[in-house]
Design a protein around this motif. Structure first.
Motif, PDB file in Angstrom:
ATOM      1  N   ALA A  76       0.592  -1.001  -0.371  1.00  0.00           N
ATOM      2  CA  ALA A  76       0.242  -0.524  -0.167  1.00  0.00           C
ATOM      3  C   ALA A  76       0.606   1.389  -0.083  1.00  0.00           C
ATOM      4  CB  ALA A  76      -0.844   0.011   1.114  1.00  0.00           C
ATOM      5  N   ARG A  77       2.056   1.409   0.972  1.00  0.00           N
ATOM      6  CA  ARG A  77       2.765   2.527   1.272  1.00  0.00           C
ATOM      7  C   ARG A  77       2.955   2.627  -0.755  1.00  0.00           C
ATOM      8  NH1 ARG A  77       2.648   6.822   4.662  1.00  0.00           N
ATOM      9  NH2 ARG A  77       3.071   5.993   6.214  1.00  0.00           N
ATOM     10  N   LEU A  78       3.697   1.314  -1.245  1.00  0.00           N
ATOM     11  CA  LEU A  78       4.333   1.379  -2.018  1.00  0.00           C
ATOM     12  C   LEU A  78       3.670   2.530  -3.467  1.00  0.00           C
ATOM     13  CD1 LEU A  78       6.855   1.120  -4.702  1.00  0.00           C
ATOM     14  CD2 LEU A  78       5.945  -1.536  -4.654  1.00  0.00           C
ATOM     15  N   VAL A  79       2.592   2.015  -3.528  1.00  0.00           N
ATOM     16  CA  VAL A  79       1.966   2.756  -4.241  1.00  0.00           C
ATOM     17  C   VAL A  79       1.179   3.951  -4.296  1.00  0.00           C
ATOM     18  CG1 VAL A  79      -0.871   2.854  -5.233  1.00  0.00           C
ATOM     19  CG2 VAL A  79       0.307   0.256  -4.881  1.00  0.00           C
ATOM     20  N   ASN A  80       1.079   4.330  -2.821  1.00  0.00           N
ATOM     21  CA  ASN A  80       1.644   5.829  -2.294  1.00  0.00           C
ATOM     22  C   ASN A  80       2.699   6.068  -2.649  1.00  0.00           C
ATOM     23  OD1 ASN A  80       2.187   7.121   0.857  1.00  0.00           O
ATOM     24  ND2 ASN A  80       0.742   7.618  -0.358  1.00  0.00           N
ATOM     25  N   HIS A  81       3.827   5.705  -2.356  1.00  0.00           N
ATOM     26  CA  HIS A  81       4.650   7.093  -3.242  1.00  0.00           C
ATOM     27  C   HIS A  81       4.578   6.944  -5.109  1.00  0.00           C
ATOM     28  CE1 HIS A  81       7.216   7.274   0.673  1.00  0.00           C
ATOM     29  NE2 HIS A  81       6.181   5.818   1.294  1.00  0.00           N
ATOM     30  N   ILE A  82       4.364   5.416  -5.142  1.00  0.00           N
ATOM     31  CA  ILE A  82       4.270   5.970  -7.326  1.00  0.00           C
ATOM     32  C   ILE A  82       3.437   7.361  -7.434  1.00  0.00           C
ATOM     33  CG2 ILE A  82       3.950   5.011  -9.063  1.00  0.00           C
ATOM     34  CD1 ILE A  82       4.463   2.375  -8.049  1.00  0.00           C
ATOM     35  N   SER A  83       2.159   7.135  -6.896  1.00  0.00           N
ATOM     36  CA  SER A  83       1.083   8.274  -6.646  1.00  0.00           C
ATOM     37  C   SER A  83       1.694   9.412  -6.271  1.00  0.00           C
ATOM     38  CB  SER A  83      -0.286   7.842  -6.123  1.00  0.00           C
ATOM     39  OG  SER A  83      -0.759   8.743  -5.811  1.00  0.00           O
ATOM     40  N   ARG A  84       2.421   9.518  -4.812  1.00  0.00           N
ATOM     41  CA  ARG A  84       3.198  10.311  -4.960  1.00  0.00           C
ATOM     42  C   ARG A  84       4.298  11.277  -6.450  1.00  0.00           C
ATOM     43  NH1 ARG A  84       5.771  11.298   1.167  1.00  0.00           N
ATOM     44  NH2 ARG A  84       6.942   9.921  -0.011  1.00  0.00           N
ATOM     45  N   PHE A  85       5.157   9.892  -6.726  1.00  0.00           N
ATOM     46  CA  PHE A  85       5.613  10.694  -7.748  1.00  0.00           C
ATOM     47  C   PHE A  85       5.347  11.028  -8.880  1.00  0.00           C
ATOM     48  CE2 PHE A  85       8.361   9.533 -11.433  1.00  0.00           C
ATOM     49  CZ  PHE A  85       9.501   9.947 -10.487  1.00  0.00           C
ATOM     50  N   LEU A  86       4.310  10.538  -8.979  1.00  0.00           N
ATOM     51  CA  LEU A  86       3.786  10.688 -10.599  1.00  0.00           C
ATOM     52  C   LEU A  86       2.443  12.162 -10.093  1.00  0.00           C
ATOM     53  CD1 LEU A  86       2.623   7.290 -12.153  1.00  0.00           C
ATOM     54  CD2 LEU A  86       4.441   8.936 -12.754  1.00  0.00           C
ATOM     55  N   THR A  87       2.342  12.419  -8.921  1.00  0.00           N
ATOM     56  CA  THR A  87       1.175  13.426  -9.132  1.00  0.00           C
ATOM     57  C   THR A  87       1.278  14.831  -8.277  1.00  0.00           C
ATOM     58  OG1 THR A  87      -0.164  12.485  -7.608  1.00  0.00           O
ATOM     59  CG2 THR A  87      -0.682  11.579  -9.397  1.00  0.00           C
ATOM     60  N   ALA A  88       2.293  14.400  -7.360  1.00  0.00           N
ATOM     61  CA  ALA A  88       2.329  16.012  -5.979  1.00  0.00           C
ATOM     62  C   ALA A  88       1.228  15.478  -5.366  1.00  0.00           C
ATOM     63  CB  ALA A  88       3.308  16.831  -6.998  1.00  0.00           C
ATOM     64  N   ILE A  89       0.955  14.659  -4.930  1.00  0.00           N
ATOM     65  CA  ILE A  89      -0.612  14.160  -3.952  1.00  0.00           C
ATOM     66  C   ILE A  89      -0.266  12.887  -3.178  1.00  0.00           C
ATOM     67  CG2 ILE A  89      -3.199  14.392  -4.421  1.00  0.00           C
ATOM     68  CD1 ILE A  89      -3.244  15.282  -6.813  1.00  0.00           C
ATOM     69  N   ASP A  90      -0.358  13.666  -2.474  1.00  0.00           N
ATOM     70  CA  ASP A  90      -0.235  12.719  -1.062  1.00  0.00           C
ATOM     71  C   ASP A  90      -1.304  11.725  -0.135  1.00  0.00           C
ATOM     72  OD1 ASP A  90       0.859  11.058   0.555  1.00  0.00           O
ATOM     73  OD2 ASP A  90       3.244  12.144   1.958  1.00  0.00           O
ATOM     74  N   ILE A  91      -1.509  11.014  -0.665  1.00  0.00           N
ATOM     75  CA  ILE A  91      -3.070  10.615  -0.203  1.00  0.00           C
ATOM     76  C   ILE A  91      -2.236   9.128   0.607  1.00  0.00           C
ATOM     77  CG2 ILE A  91      -5.158   9.809  -0.054  1.00  0.00           C
ATOM     78  CD1 ILE A  91      -5.108  11.121  -2.642  1.00  0.00           C
ATOM     79  N   HIS A  92      -2.709   9.222   1.962  1.00  0.00           N
ATOM     80  CA  HIS A  92      -2.312   7.623   2.622  1.00  0.00           C
ATOM     81  C   HIS A  92      -3.190   6.457   2.236  1.00  0.00           C
ATOM     82  CE1 HIS A  92      -1.946   5.707   6.278  1.00  0.00           C
ATOM     83  NE2 HIS A  92      -0.225   5.851   6.303  1.00  0.00           N
ATOM     84  N   PRO A  93      -2.533   5.601   2.482  1.00  0.00           N
ATOM     85  CA  PRO A  93      -3.176   4.573   2.158  1.00  0.00           C
ATOM     86  C   PRO A  93      -4.798   4.442   3.200  1.00  0.00           C
ATOM     87  CG  PRO A  93      -0.770   4.177   1.518  1.00  0.00           C
ATOM     88  CD  PRO A  93      -1.241   6.029   2.272  1.00  0.00           C
ATOM     89  N   GLY A  94      -4.751   4.671   3.832  1.00  0.00           N
ATOM     90  CA  GLY A  94      -6.173   4.228   5.066  1.00  0.00           C
ATOM     91  C   GLY A  94      -6.647   5.774   5.322  1.00  0.00           C
ATOM     92  N   ALA A  95      -6.865   6.881   4.473  1.00  0.00           N
ATOM     93  CA  ALA A  95      -7.863   7.520   4.351  1.00  0.00           C
ATOM     94  C   ALA A  95      -9.067   7.452   4.115  1.00  0.00           C
ATOM     95  CB  ALA A  95      -7.235   8.978   3.318  1.00  0.00           C
ATOM     96  N   LYS A  96      -9.986   6.989   4.540  1.00  0.00           N
ATOM     97  CA  LYS A  96     -11.319   6.391   3.241  1.00  0.00           C
ATOM     98  C   LYS A  96     -12.338   7.937   2.878  1.00  0.00           C
ATOM     99  CE  LYS A  96     -12.087   3.302   7.408  1.00  0.00           C
ATOM    100  NZ  LYS A  96     -12.989   3.152   8.729  1.00  0.00           N
ATOM    101  N   ILE A  97     -12.450   7.844   1.532  1.00  0.00           N
ATOM    102  CA  ILE A  97     -13.079   8.871   0.223  1.00  0.00           C
ATOM    103  C   ILE A  97     -13.945   7.905  -0.115  1.00  0.00           C
ATOM    104  CG2 ILE A  97     -11.982   9.977  -1.373  1.00  0.00           C
ATOM    105  CD1 ILE A  97      -9.010  10.233  -0.983  1.00  0.00           C
ATOM    106  N   GLY A  98     -15.233   9.287  -0.113  1.00  0.00           N
ATOM    107  CA  GLY A  98     -16.550   9.090  -0.884  1.00  0.00           C
ATOM    108  C   GLY A  98     -15.757   9.178  -2.510  1.00  0.00           C
ATOM    109  N   ARG A  99     -17.438   9.119  -2.412  1.00  0.00           N
ATOM    110  CA  ARG A  99     -17.665   8.948  -4.276  1.00  0.00           C
ATOM    111  C   ARG A  99     -17.538  10.751  -4.664  1.00  0.00           C
ATOM    112  NH1 ARG A  99     -22.979   6.573  -5.668  1.00  0.00           N
ATOM    113  NH2 ARG A  99     -22.550   6.618  -7.550  1.00  0.00           N
ATOM    114  N   ASN A 100     -17.082  10.889  -6.339  1.00  0.00           N
ATOM    115  CA  ASN A 100     -16.833  11.698  -7.116  1.00  0.00           C
ATOM    116  C   ASN A 100     -15.857  13.439  -6.157  1.00  0.00           C
ATOM    117  OD1 ASN A 100     -18.249  11.422  -8.737  1.00  0.00           O
ATOM    118  ND2 ASN A 100     -20.108  11.968  -7.993  1.00  0.00           N
ATOM    119  N   PHE A 101     -14.723  12.729  -5.268  1.00  0.00           N
ATOM    120  CA  PHE A 101     -13.626  13.181  -4.890  1.00  0.00           C
ATOM    121  C   PHE A 101     -12.782  14.011  -6.124  1.00  0.00           C
ATOM    122  CE2 PHE A 101      -9.375  13.573  -2.890  1.00  0.00           C
ATOM    123  CZ  PHE A 101      -9.945  14.752  -2.019  1.00  0.00           C
ATOM    124  N   PHE A 102     -12.143  15.439  -5.781  1.00  0.00           N
ATOM    125  CA  PHE A 102     -11.892  16.317  -6.975  1.00  0.00           C
ATOM    126  C   PHE A 102     -10.625  16.429  -6.454  1.00  0.00           C
ATOM    127  CE2 PHE A 102     -11.796  19.991  -9.889  1.00  0.00           C
ATOM    128  CZ  PHE A 102     -11.169  19.083 -10.439  1.00  0.00           C
TER     129      PHE A 102
END
Length: 238
Positions: free
Chosen positions: A52-78
């Protein structure tokens, strides 16, 4: 799945006038960050924390957005643009919008127990650029967090928060402001908190001036009433 993706892309287009098509939205870093977070969160729930952390780091590298894998996010988040940080125990409702530089941060518990350290965001909330929402607080449904505001207390539903620390303004979510408003605050002087305060002061000054004029009239009228009997008495004596 295709229908769900189409619905999500349409929700982004409704909040951002710049894309000409859904295909363009697919290139947004916020869309990629959300998609990769769904994968990271699934791995986190399966207790595959390293993956989960590995995917998180790849995402942060590609997008400059850091979302912890434990965060719970609903629908249509922008996430508009990027550079957003969302902590581990954050809970985000449906149709939430976050702008660049905003943060859902946590507090450092003094008792050594992690627990809920990050905020809970209700549905239809707009968090503007540079804003920070800190601690295990609740941001009510339909509320708006202004640019560079620092929120450290619960936010009531439909409130517009500005300042450091953030305080609710006089702007209420009524019929003219209930639709989506870019960056969370209406770009009009009639909704400007400073303008509203000046208008209130102006109304108070007008009321005070009217009252003062009334008191002056009453004061000037009293000597005239007192003087008239003396004139009549003087005439009789003559």
């Amino acid at each position: 799945m295709l229908e769900e993706l189409t619905r999500y892309l349409d929700s982004v287009v409704a909040r951002d006038p710049s894309p000409r098509s859904r295909w363009e939205v697919l290139l947004y870093p916020g869309v990629w960050a959300l998609g990769l977070h769904r994968v990271a969160h699934w791995l986190f729930e399966a207790e595959l924390y390293f993956m989960a952390r590995l995917v998180n780091h790849i995402s942060r590298f590609l997008t400059a957005i850091d979302i912890h894998p434990g965060a719970k996010i609903g629908r249509n988040f922008f996430i508009d643009h990027g550079f957003v940080v969302i902590g581990e125990t954050s809970i985000i409702g449906d149709n939430v919008t976050m702008y660049q530089g905003s943060t859902l941060g946590g507090t450092n518990p003094t008792n050594g127990v992690g627990g809920k350290r990050h905020p809970t965001i209700g549905d239809d909330v707009i968090i503007s650029l540079g804003a920070a929402v800190l601690g295990p607080l609740m941001v009510g449904k339909g509320s708006r967090i202004g640019a560079n505001a620092v929120v450290n207390k619960d936010v009531p539903e439909g409130a517009t928060m500005v300042g450091i620390p953030a305080k609710s303004t006089l702007v209420e979510v009524k019929s003219e402001t209930q639709n989506f408003v870019p960056y969370g605050t209406p770009c009009s002087e009639r909704f400007d908190p400073a303008t509203q305060k000046l208008e209130l002061l102006q109304c108070e000054m007008l009321a005070m001036q009217g009252r003062l004029a009334q008191l002056l009239e009453e004061r000037d009228a009293k000597p005239a009433k007192v003087a008239s009997p003396r004139k009549r008495s003087g005439t009789k004596q003559a």
